[in-house]
Motif scaffolding. Structure first.
Motif, PDB file in Angstrom:
ATOM      1  N   SER A 157      -0.863   1.443  -8.028  1.00 38.79           N
ATOM      2  CA  SER A 157      -2.317   1.568  -7.996  1.00 38.79           C
ATOM      3  C   SER A 157      -2.919   0.306  -7.393  1.00 38.79           C
ATOM      4  CB  SER A 157      -2.849   1.774  -9.413  1.00 38.79           C
ATOM      5  OG  SER A 157      -4.263   1.762  -9.433  1.00 38.79           O
ATOM      6  N   VAL A 158      -3.705   0.445  -6.313  1.00 40.24           N
ATOM      7  CA  VAL A 158      -4.295  -0.706  -5.629  1.00 40.24           C
ATOM      8  C   VAL A 158      -5.812  -0.544  -5.572  1.00 40.24           C
ATOM      9  CG1 VAL A 158      -4.375  -2.079  -3.525  1.00 40.24           C
ATOM     10  CG2 VAL A 158      -2.236  -0.962  -4.182  1.00 40.24           C
ATOM     11  N   THR A 193      -7.017  -2.022   8.564  1.00 37.16           N
ATOM     12  CA  THR A 193      -6.875  -1.165   7.395  1.00 37.16           C
ATOM     13  C   THR A 193      -7.581   0.158   7.654  1.00 37.16           C
ATOM     14  OG1 THR A 193      -8.695  -2.506   6.467  1.00 37.16           O
ATOM     15  CG2 THR A 193      -6.483  -2.851   5.575  1.00 37.16           C
ATOM     16  N   PHE A 217       0.820  -1.208   0.000  1.00 39.78           N
ATOM     17  CA  PHE A 217       0.000   0.000   0.000  1.00 39.78           C
ATOM     18  C   PHE A 217       0.856   1.262   0.000  1.00 39.78           C
ATOM     19  CE2 PHE A 217      -3.468  -2.779   1.777  1.00 39.78           C
ATOM     20  CZ  PHE A 217      -4.377  -2.550   0.758  1.00 39.78           C
ATOM     21  N   ALA A 235      -8.802  -2.417  -3.639  1.00 39.21           N
ATOM     22  CA  ALA A 235      -8.963  -3.347  -2.520  1.00 39.21           C
ATOM     23  C   ALA A 235     -10.412  -3.791  -2.386  1.00 39.21           C
ATOM     24  CB  ALA A 235      -8.491  -2.702  -1.223  1.00 39.21           C
ATOM     25  N   TRP A 270     -11.245   1.697  -2.877  1.00 37.56           N
ATOM     26  CA  TRP A 270     -11.867   0.745  -1.957  1.00 37.56           C
ATOM     27  C   TRP A 270     -13.226   0.369  -2.523  1.00 37.56           C
ATOM     28  CZ3 TRP A 270     -10.192  -1.879   2.157  1.00 37.56           C
ATOM     29  CH2 TRP A 270     -11.114  -2.389   3.089  1.00 37.56           C
ATOM     30  N   ARG A 313      -7.186   6.585   0.566  1.00 34.32           N
ATOM     31  CA  ARG A 313      -5.828   6.238   0.974  1.00 34.32           C
ATOM     32  C   ARG A 313      -5.938   5.144   2.020  1.00 34.32           C
ATOM     33  NH1 ARG A 313      -4.568  10.477   3.412  1.00 34.32           N
ATOM     34  NH2 ARG A 313      -4.391   9.797   5.575  1.00 34.32           N
ATOM     35  N   ARG A 333      -4.199   6.903  -5.377  1.00 39.16           N
ATOM     36  CA  ARG A 333      -3.611   5.673  -5.901  1.00 39.16           C
ATOM     37  C   ARG A 333      -4.337   4.430  -5.385  1.00 39.16           C
ATOM     38  NH1 ARG A 333      -1.333   5.996 -10.209  1.00 39.16           N
ATOM     39  NH2 ARG A 333       0.111   4.277  -9.804  1.00 39.16           N
ATOM     40  N   HIS A 334      -5.220   4.617  -4.406  1.00 42.78           N
ATOM     41  CA  HIS A 334      -5.959   3.496  -3.837  1.00 42.78           C
ATOM     42  C   HIS A 334      -7.445   3.670  -4.108  1.00 42.78           C
ATOM     43  CE1 HIS A 334      -2.565   3.352  -0.587  1.00 42.78           C
ATOM     44  NE2 HIS A 334      -2.171   2.862  -1.745  1.00 42.78           N
TER      45      HIS A 334
END
Length: 312
Positions: free
Chosen positions: A186-187, A276, A181, A189, A291, A262, A288-289
């Motif tokens: 780029s994630v 988290t 993370f 989740a 959810w 984030r 970049r994240h």
């Protein structure tokens, strides 16, 4: 058709097995490799189980690489009570014909990503993030070369499934999750907030059961085992199908709603290990994240049934 190049990093695991069956059958995915990590069961079993799923799916063209046997800094954990002692529920284990690939999973991830165009290879992490974190440590340029990293892990509004606030995959190796993370890649989740919306009800299982193929029969067996465990251990009538969600999103992103954010992982406190922290107050354009907050559960199961049916 533009196919998404993909590495699946997993710890099979009954829900990993369903995710693998979906990915092996998906024409939209160019599956470059499956890498395995200790998690739901020990590493020697997860790599065997991945090879079993590969053989059942008839996809011996996809290499399987064994990976980390333990977390980066902590003792190994396990979840055999939810997956059976061999990791695949009631399925009788066998030694697959095709062997495991040469070299550790982290090396395979680095090699496969670095030799392809920047941003072209996605990684789906369906277990602890140890292999990907080790790969990032091995090759500092990896994060900037990766395509989307799609993760099954974490919890926010639903609370945890291993502690009050932590989901198992993140809890099992929070240090690795913090590396991923924090890497700048780029994630996307898929935590318990959304996977709990994708439940294996009886009609949904029956739709997959109706497909006449060995992969569909195997997926059905995994779902029925999960359903039985969920009713016995947790008290819910329909088990959530966690690990198929990242694969389904890669195939049909319209089935999910995402929010930019984030994400940071707690690594210091034993009480909140693996929590988290998901912060939505971010610049959406620069985030970049992401959810996942909403899923079309019926749509995910329809996708699995249709994909396995088309491949039958």
């Amino acid at each position: 058709m533009n196919r998404q190049s993909l590495i699946i990093d997993c710890d099979p695991g009954v829900d990993d097995a369903v995710a693998l069956m979906l990915a092996f059958a998906a024409p939209a995915l160019e599956l470059l490799a499956v890498t395995t990590v200790a998690g739901n069961v020990p590493g020697r079993l997860t790599q065997r189980n991945a090879r079993m799923m590969r053989q059942i799916a008839g996809r011996e063209d996809v290499p399987v690489f064994g990976g980390a046997e333990r977390p980066m800094k902590r003792p190994p954990a396990g979840a055999g009570e939810f997956h059976g002692p061999e990791g695949l529920g009631d399925l009788e284990p066998f030694e697959p014909a095709a062997i495991v690939g040469d070299g550790p999973a982290a090396n395979a991830i680095v090699d496969l990503v670095m030799r392809r165009p920047e941003g072209s290879v996605a990684v789906a992490v369906l277990g602890p993030m140890t292999n990907l974190a080790l790969a990032m440590r091995r090759e500092p340029r990896l994060a900037e070369r990766l395509g989307p990293v799609v993760v099954m892990g974490g919890a926010r509004s639903e609370g945890g499934n291993i502690t009050a606030s932590a989901e198992f995959n993140i809890w099992a190796d929070p240090d690795a999750a913090a590396v991923v993370f924090g890497s700048g890649c780029s994630v996307v989740a898929f935590g318990l907030d959304v996977t709990h919306q994708v439940r294996a009800t009886e009609p949904r299982i029956e739709a997959i059961e109706a497909v006449e193929s060995e992969p569909a029969r195997t997926a059905t067996a995994m779902l029925r085992f999960s359903q039985r465990v969920e009713r016995t251990v947790v008290g819910w009538q329909a088990a959530p199908l966690h690990d198929a969600c990242p694969i389904a999103w890669l195939m049909a992103p319209e089935l999910f709603e995402l929010k930019p954010c984030r994400i940071e992982v707690e690594t210091q406190s034993d009480l909140t290990r693996g929590h988290t922290a998901v912060e939505f107050r971010v610049d959406a354009a620069a985030a970049r994240h992401h959810w996942a907050v909403k899923a079309d559960g019926q749509g995910v199961f329809d996708l699995i049934a249709a994909t396995l049916g088309a491949a039958a």
